[in-house]
Design an enzyme around this catalytic site. Structure first.
Site, short mmCIF file in Angstrom:
data_model
loop_
_atom_site.label_atom_id
_atom_site.label_comp_id
_atom_site.label_asym_id
_atom_site.label_seq_id
_atom_site.Cartn_x
_atom_site.Cartn_y
_atom_site.Cartn_z
N SER A 102 -1.18 0.97 -7.77
CA SER A 102 -0.16 1.38 -8.72
C SER A 102 -0.78 1.54 -10.09
CB SER A 102 0.95 0.32 -8.78
OG SER A 102 1.80 0.51 -9.89
N TYR B 286 4.32 -8.25 -9.59
CA TYR B 286 4.07 -6.96 -8.95
C TYR B 286 2.77 -6.36 -9.47
CZ TYR B 286 4.54 -2.06 -7.68
OH TYR B 286 4.31 -0.80 -7.18
#
Length: 257
Positions: A134, A147
């Site tokens: 990500s 995350y």
């Protein structure tokens, strides 16, 4: 005929990957903790698609599903570690079980998948691993702390294995999208999503993964591939900017009204 095994493939990015590779003639493994959705997608795609139940945090399930898929497909050529979850909001206001679950799925799921799949990838005529990292792995993100940390871990796993598995002729690569139009970002509580917006589709990510699988291996093949203009800019700037500039930039991007 090559095959692809995708975790978290019942919806969102995983379903887009499954659909694209099926259209390109692959045998497709659609594995997800949501077995009903996975089976529905496999039935929709056709006879070259196979669905199955997979909780990526359970290593024994990985062993079972990979063995089952290999027996059906003949060999496993591409592993896509796509399954992931996201909790957003202030770190201290997020229950510790949510932090732990993020690590169990986003990090341990990738470790489990790579470890369990290696014996099959080693025997394949062509093999490649694509992990879902990500843009949150470029710099640690407030309101997305665990995350973001999990995606840093995926980035590290990818870099290490991409070097280590050269001896087997297996490239391990990742994609680094910014926010994608999926259920994962719905009602997300983070300043960065409000300031950066959601401009990528699941198909954008799937198309990048397809290109990474097709690209010929060379020393110039990048291990990390940002997806989308904004991700590419952030990734490029992080390489040349002083640390305090990166910090200030991310403080600005995460600022709430």
């Amino acid at each position: 005929m090559h095959s692809i095994f995708i975790s978290g493939a019942a919806q969102g990015i995983g379903a887009a990957i499954a659909t694209l590779f099926y259209q390109h003639g692959y045998k497709v493994g659609i594995y997800d903790i949501n077995i009903d959705q996975a089976q529905a997608l496999a039935q929709q795609l056709g006879t070259r698609a196979k669905a199955g139940l997979l909780d990526v945090s359970d290593y024994s399930q990985w062993q079972h599903t990979l063995s089952e898929f290999k027996a059906w497909s003949g060999e496993i050529n591409v592993l896509v570690n796509n399954a992931g979850i996201l909790y957003s909001g202030a770190f201290e206001q997020t229950d510790i079980t949510a932090h732990h679950r993020t690590i169990d799925i986003n990090v341990k799921g990738v470790l489990n998948g790579c470890h369990a799949a290696l014996p099959y990838l080693q025997k394949a005529s062509f093999a490649r691993v694509i992990n879902l990292s990500s843009a949150s792995a470029i710099y640690g993100q407030p309101d997305l702390v665990t995350y973001s940390a999990s995606k840093f871990a995926v980035r590290g796993i990818t870099e290490g294995l991409d070097i280590e598995w050269q001896k087997y002729g297996i490239r391990v690569l990742d994609v680094m999208p910014l926010f994608v139009q999926t259920a994962m970002v719905k009602d997300m509580d983070a300043g960065s999503i409000k300031n950066m917006g959601v401009h990528l589709s699941a198909e954008d990510v799937a198309n990048q993964i397809y290109r990474q699988v097709q690209v010929k291996d060379s020393i110039f093949t990048p291990t990390h591939q940002p997806v989308g203009f904004k991700s590419k800019i952030l990734f490029s700037l992080s390489k040349v900017s002083p640390q305090f500039v990166n910090r200030m930039s991310n403080m600005f991007l995460a600022k709430r009204e």
